[in-house]
Design an enzyme around this catalytic site. Structure first.
Site, mmCIF file in Angstrom:
data_model
loop_
_atom_site.group_PDB
_atom_site.id
_atom_site.type_symbol
_atom_site.label_atom_id
_atom_site.label_comp_id
_atom_site.label_asym_id
_atom_site.label_seq_id
_atom_site.Cartn_x
_atom_site.Cartn_y
_atom_site.Cartn_z
ATOM 1 N N GLY A 35 -2.312 -6.397 1.199
ATOM 2 C CA GLY A 35 -2.109 -5.477 0.073
ATOM 3 C C GLY A 35 -3.067 -5.672 -1.087
ATOM 4 N N GLY B 66 9.678 0.315 0.414
ATOM 5 C CA GLY B 66 8.322 0.786 0.748
ATOM 6 C C GLY B 66 7.424 -0.287 1.321
ATOM 7 C CE LYS C 108 -0.967 -6.269 6.878
ATOM 8 N NZ LYS C 108 0.386 -6.439 6.363
HETATM 9 N N1 LIG Z 1 3.443 0.578 2.262
HETATM 10 C C1 LIG Z 1 2.761 -0.543 2.096
HETATM 11 O O1 LIG Z 1 3.206 -1.496 1.463
HETATM 12 C C2 LIG Z 1 1.386 -0.656 2.686
HETATM 13 C C3 LIG Z 1 0.594 -1.769 2.335
HETATM 14 C C4 LIG Z 1 -0.683 -1.912 2.885
HETATM 15 C C5 LIG Z 1 -1.156 -0.957 3.761
HETATM 16 N N2 LIG Z 1 -0.353 0.092 4.100
HETATM 17 C C6 LIG Z 1 -0.905 1.078 5.028
HETATM 18 O O2 LIG Z 1 -1.109 2.295 4.333
HETATM 19 C C7 LIG Z 1 -0.920 3.402 5.224
HETATM 20 C C8 LIG Z 1 0.140 4.336 4.636
HETATM 21 O O3 LIG Z 1 1.348 3.629 4.448
HETATM 22 P P1 LIG Z 1 2.564 4.268 3.635
HETATM 23 O O4 LIG Z 1 3.562 3.180 3.491
HETATM 24 O O5 LIG Z 1 2.071 4.970 2.423
HETATM 25 O O6 LIG Z 1 3.079 5.350 4.711
HETATM 26 P P2 LIG Z 1 4.067 6.582 4.486
HETATM 27 O O7 LIG Z 1 4.732 6.818 5.789
HETATM 28 O O8 LIG Z 1 4.874 6.416 3.261
HETATM 29 O O9 LIG Z 1 3.054 7.803 4.209
HETATM 30 C C9 LIG Z 1 2.279 8.409 5.215
HETATM 31 C C10 LIG Z 1 1.736 9.744 4.718
HETATM 32 O O10 LIG Z 1 0.878 10.284 5.714
HETATM 33 C C11 LIG Z 1 1.193 11.645 5.901
HETATM 34 N N3 LIG Z 1 0.850 12.031 7.269
HETATM 35 C C12 LIG Z 1 1.398 11.561 8.418
HETATM 36 N N4 LIG Z 1 0.789 12.136 9.473
HETATM 37 C C13 LIG Z 1 -0.129 12.981 8.983
HETATM 38 C C14 LIG Z 1 -1.083 13.860 9.569
HETATM 39 N N5 LIG Z 1 -1.195 13.965 10.886
HETATM 40 N N6 LIG Z 1 -1.892 14.568 8.749
HETATM 41 C C15 LIG Z 1 -1.779 14.457 7.414
HETATM 42 N N7 LIG Z 1 -0.918 13.635 6.798
HETATM 43 C C16 LIG Z 1 -0.105 12.924 7.589
HETATM 44 C C17 LIG Z 1 2.654 11.779 5.600
HETATM 45 O O11 LIG Z 1 2.961 13.126 5.245
HETATM 46 C C18 LIG Z 1 2.791 10.801 4.417
HETATM 47 O O12 LIG Z 1 2.435 11.480 3.229
HETATM 48 C C19 LIG Z 1 -0.571 2.774 6.570
HETATM 49 O O13 LIG Z 1 -1.762 2.593 7.305
HETATM 50 C C20 LIG Z 1 -0.004 1.421 6.188
HETATM 51 O O14 LIG Z 1 -0.145 0.472 7.212
HETATM 52 C C21 LIG Z 1 0.887 0.271 3.573
HETATM 53 N N1 LIG Z 2 4.275 -3.260 6.361
HETATM 54 C C1 LIG Z 2 3.287 -4.092 5.746
HETATM 55 C C2 LIG Z 2 2.653 -3.381 4.596
HETATM 56 C C3 LIG Z 2 1.504 -4.127 3.994
HETATM 57 O O1 LIG Z 2 0.411 -4.143 4.849
HETATM 58 C C4 LIG Z 2 3.962 -5.366 5.277
HETATM 59 O O2 LIG Z 2 5.179 -5.444 5.266
HETATM 60 O O3 LIG Z 2 3.238 -6.315 4.954
HETATM 61 NA NA NA Z 3 -6.138 -6.948 0.384
#
Ligand SMILES: NC(=O)c1ccc[n+]([C@@H]2O[C@H](COP(=O)([O-])OP(=O)(O)OC[C@H]3O[C@@H](n4cnc5c(N)ncnc54)[C@H](O)[C@@H]3O)[C@@H](O)[C@H]2O)c1
Ligand SMILES: N[C@@H](CCO)C(=O)O
Ligand code: NA
Length: 425
Positions: free
Chosen positions: A131, A184, A202
């Site tokens: 993150g 989240g 990762k």
């Molecule tokens: N949530 C976290 O703490 C966190 C931390 C680090 C990395 N990530 C990464 O960030 C990315 C997003 O995570 P998030 O938690 O925001 O996910 P989320 O599920 O909350 O959001 C995903 C978004 O993508 C959109 N989406 C899905 N399919 C789609 C498509 N085909 N076309 C267009 N839009 C589409 C959805 O409408 C939604 O707005 C992931 O790769 C996740 O691994 C998340």
């Molecule tokens: N799902 C991931 C989000 C951050 O990459 C976690 O819990 O660490």
């Molecule tokens: Na980082």
């Protein structure tokens, strides 16, 4: 000055925070980049469901947005397809890409970097690992002159949140996972977190960058936390240890070993006090020695901070010229199977308290050339518990030892088996 136009793909937990920060910090970002940074559009699955972002920017046509006149594509959708196709298209069109997508980067980094090289675009993904913690850039850039030997730490917020709660309050696994999703932290499919896939992705990314080699998620030995029981947590507590899901990337001679599994670590270890959705990663390098990185590993705003940092970097390159680092996989190191990696085990057994039981158990260890570091027996009736901690031995030998011990007539139950990390072997 001509603005830098950003196509945002995805607007969920992370994306909404990216939109907020772009708006709230517009003037500062423009000053830092040397040009305004403007959203060209936001692609989501269901535009009608997003009321908090400007309606005119929303579209369900992610491919169309990528093909528009945007300079940079920021991807916070997640998963492999359709994202892989979208990002390859963006890079081939010469658009720089910022992604938070560990699953994709751990599988297709080679292909994505090749596309970036062909067009001269940038590919940044700091948010994909740990993150908010600046980790990939220090590995890719600050430590590029050193020889990294080990990267180890807690890289999944969801499982750390669950294990912390199990340890502190004895909380129930399922309820805590629901809470992590609500906050989240968890992936869209939280089995990616609890079964260790997220941490394995990762670990693959970390090993690739740290050892200048290509390691994919499939190369990583993986065990999640779904098999961690309250008996394991209690056994760890009795021994002054706690359980953490660790990602361990090691350089062993001319190979790399990359593994993700739960492990008991001493409560005095710095990783033992990393709780909730926090992450921490230790890096060992020949000249630098030991380094530690700590911070929020999951959650919308912390992750958006890393995304924005990357966005500023690629936008600056657009405005002032220059490119970010390319893939560095020249070392082409072999990946060593986990069975050949030296680990240590803790074993807690329910045995009959009879003469010769300890000798029969110890004989199995000796047979597999596994040396015992400590033994403790409790109970003096029919039921006794035997706790054994080993010295380091090849993981395959330790596994075979446990299997054979479990089949001994005097062993009623294997109460807990867990690797031990973070103390002298
Ligand atoms: N949530 C976290 O703490 C966190 C931390 C680090 C990395 N990530 C990464 O960030 C990315 C997003 O995570 P998030 O938690 O925001 O996910 P989320 O599920 O909350 O959001 C995903 C978004 O993508 C959109 N989406 C899905 N399919 C789609 C498509 N085909 N076309 C267009 N839009 C589409 C959805 O409408 C939604 O707005 C992931 O790769 C996740 O691994 C998340
Ligand atoms: N799902 C991931 C989000 C951050 O990459 C976690 O819990 O660490
Ligand atoms: Na980082």
């Amino acid at each position: 000055m001509k603005p830098i136009k950003v196509a945002l793909l995805g607007c969920g937990t992370v994306g909404t925070q990216v939109v907020r920060l772009l708006d709230e910090q517009a003037d500062d970002l423009a000053a830092r980049v040397g040009a305004p940074v403007e959203l060209a559009g936001i692609a989501v699955r269901r535009p009608d469901r997003h009321r908090d972002v400007p309606k005119h920017l929303l579209t369900a046509d992610a491919a169309g947005l990528v093909a528009s006149d945007a300079d940079v594509v920021v991807e916070v959708i997640g998963g492999i397809e359709p994202v892989r196709t979208l990002l390859l298209d963006a890079l081939r069109r010469g658009k720089s890409v910022v992604s938070a997508n560990k699953a994709l980067l751990a599988e297709s980094a080679g292909e994505l970097f090749a596309a970036a090289d062909e067009s001269g675009a940038d590919l940044y993904f700091e948010a994909a690992v740990a993150g908010a913690i600046p980790l990939l850039r220090p590995l890719r850039e600050s430590l590029a002159g050193d020889r990294i030997t080990r990267v180890m730490g807690i890289v999944n917020g969801t499982t750390n949140y669950i294990l912390s709660a199990m340890d502190e309050t004895g909380a129930n696994y399922g309820e805590t996972l629901e809470e992590a999703s609500r906050l989240g932290y968890a992936e869209a499919d939280p089995t990616a977190d609890v079964d260790g896939y997220d941490a394995a992705s990762k670990a693959a990314i970390l090993a690739s960058i740290a050892f200048h080699s290509r390691v994919t998620a499939g190369d990583v030995y993986r065990e999640g936390i779904s098999a961690v029981t309250s008996a394991d947590v209690a056994a760890a507590r009795t021994l002054g240890r706690t359980i953490k899901l660790l990602a361990i990337c090691e350089r062993v001679d001319d190979s790399v070993a990359v593994r993700v599994h739960p492990a008991m670590i001493p409560r005095s270890h710095p990783l033992a006090s990393v709780n909730g959705a926090f992450n921490a990663v230790f890096v060992e390098a020949e000249a630098a020695g030991q380094l530690m990185f700590y911070g929020q590993g999951a959650g919308g705003a912390p992750t958006a901070s890393a995304v924005l940092g990357d966005l500023v970097a690629v936008a600056r390159n657009r405005v002032h010229g220059g490119r970010g680092p390319r893939e560095s996989a020249y070392a082409a190191l072999e990946v060593r199977p986990v069975g050949q990696v030296e680990t240590r085990y803790h074993l807690s057994l329910d045995v009959a308290d009879k003469a010769g039981v300890l000798a029969s158990v110890a004989a199995v260890f000796a047979e597999h050339d596994v040396s015992i570091a400590a033994v403790r027996q409790e109970g003096r009736t029919d039921d006794a518990s035997l706790v054994i901690v080993t010295h380091a031995a090849p993981d395959a030998a330790l596994k075979s030892t446990v299997d054979k011990v479990a089949g001994l007539p005097a062993v009623r139950e294997v109460v807990s088996v867990m690797r031990v990390e973070g103390e002298d072997s």
